[in-house]
Design a protein around this motif. Sequence first.
Motif, PDB file in Angstrom:
ATOM      1  N   ARG A 173      -1.455  -2.537   3.461  1.00  0.00           N
ATOM      2  CA  ARG A 173      -0.778  -2.018   4.645  1.00  0.00           C
ATOM      3  C   ARG A 173      -1.575  -2.400   5.883  1.00  0.00           C
ATOM      4  NH1 ARG A 173      -3.314   2.860   5.890  1.00  0.00           N
ATOM      5  NH2 ARG A 173      -4.844   3.454   4.312  1.00  0.00           N
ATOM      6  N   THR A 314      -5.483  11.164  -1.873  1.00  0.00           N
ATOM      7  CA  THR A 314      -4.747  10.924  -0.637  1.00  0.00           C
ATOM      8  C   THR A 314      -4.866   9.465  -0.214  1.00  0.00           C
ATOM      9  OG1 THR A 314      -5.095  13.196   0.106  1.00  0.00           O
ATOM     10  CG2 THR A 314      -4.511  11.567   1.786  1.00  0.00           C
ATOM     11  N   SER A 315      -3.738   8.825   0.050  1.00  0.00           N
ATOM     12  CA  SER A 315      -3.726   7.437   0.501  1.00  0.00           C
ATOM     13  C   SER A 315      -4.335   7.322   1.886  1.00  0.00           C
ATOM     14  CB  SER A 315      -2.290   6.909   0.515  1.00  0.00           C
ATOM     15  OG  SER A 315      -2.237   5.601   1.008  1.00  0.00           O
ATOM     16  N   GLY A 316      -5.119   6.279   2.103  1.00  0.00           N
ATOM     17  CA  GLY A 316      -5.728   6.051   3.401  1.00  0.00           C
ATOM     18  C   GLY A 316      -7.007   6.832   3.637  1.00  0.00           C
TER      19      GLY A 316
END
Length: 325
Positions: A173, A314-316
Amino acid sequence: MRTITHPTFGEPQDVLTVEEQELPQPGPGEVRLRILLSPIHNHDLWTVRGTYGFKPELPARAGTEAVGVVDALGSDVDGLSVGQRVATGGSFGAWAEYVTTPAAGLIPVPDSVPDESAAQLVAMPFSAISLLESLGLESGDWLVQNAANGAVGRMVAQIAAARGVNVVGLVRRSEGVDELREQGIERIVATNVDGWRDEVEAITGGAPIKVGIESVGGKSAGEVLSLLAENGELVVFGAMASPTLELSSGDVIFKQATVRGFWGSKVSQSIDAGLKQRLFGELLQHLGSGQLTLPVADVFPFEQITDAVEASLTSGRVGKVLLRP
């Protein structure tokens, strides 16, 4: 003492609980540690699910890495003293107030290294530096890695830069590019935008990419392989998204590529003591100079283990989630 355990295999949020157990006593060649901080690693969670290469007997304690203070010495222990702060990356059941562990595997921690860094010194940083050591790359060589914004990806980029090895990092991303730049890590390419391969070519200036580090699985593995030069090597480190690799047979054949796996815990067992000492010395040097950073996302008490696991997933997230007894 309190310890985090699971009676069955399953999703960590569902099966992990805090229980009281007897205080362990160190045997010959062992010490007892009073744990200060312990990180949550992906392999810890995979072990709780029963999907890792190591499957403990149930009910089982959890956690593998920590920084702690030597609390008691077993017989035949030399070179360590009560009250000394040490790091361990191979003490199964480290999510506990106390743990017994072989003295030979402990790393004395200098006063200059804070607990938050010492707690995550062994497993990921040592995997990253031993992985780099195994590649045989020289200053000026190029490698490419996916999951560049993961813990090991960040460390590989920082340690490689200190060694003069060039790294192109791939993230899935665009936001990941800015996150890494904030840490001083450049040469990051987002694969969710058109023309990302051209961007890799522009960064390298057409220089051959000798090694690809693959930690995602699925089609991402094939993307890394496609960037390698002839006789390149694809090293499989993890499987964050898929347990299977989607590789082009044409890339494997016509590039005459090599594909191999890397399991840090197994490699660590086979490294001789002299090399291990040198690599840990290099890690401590990079930490002291600021070339290697080990950020912390959050710290949770044992009683909030469910929240801690969810934060770890948790992503990021930037940095490790730590547990404090």
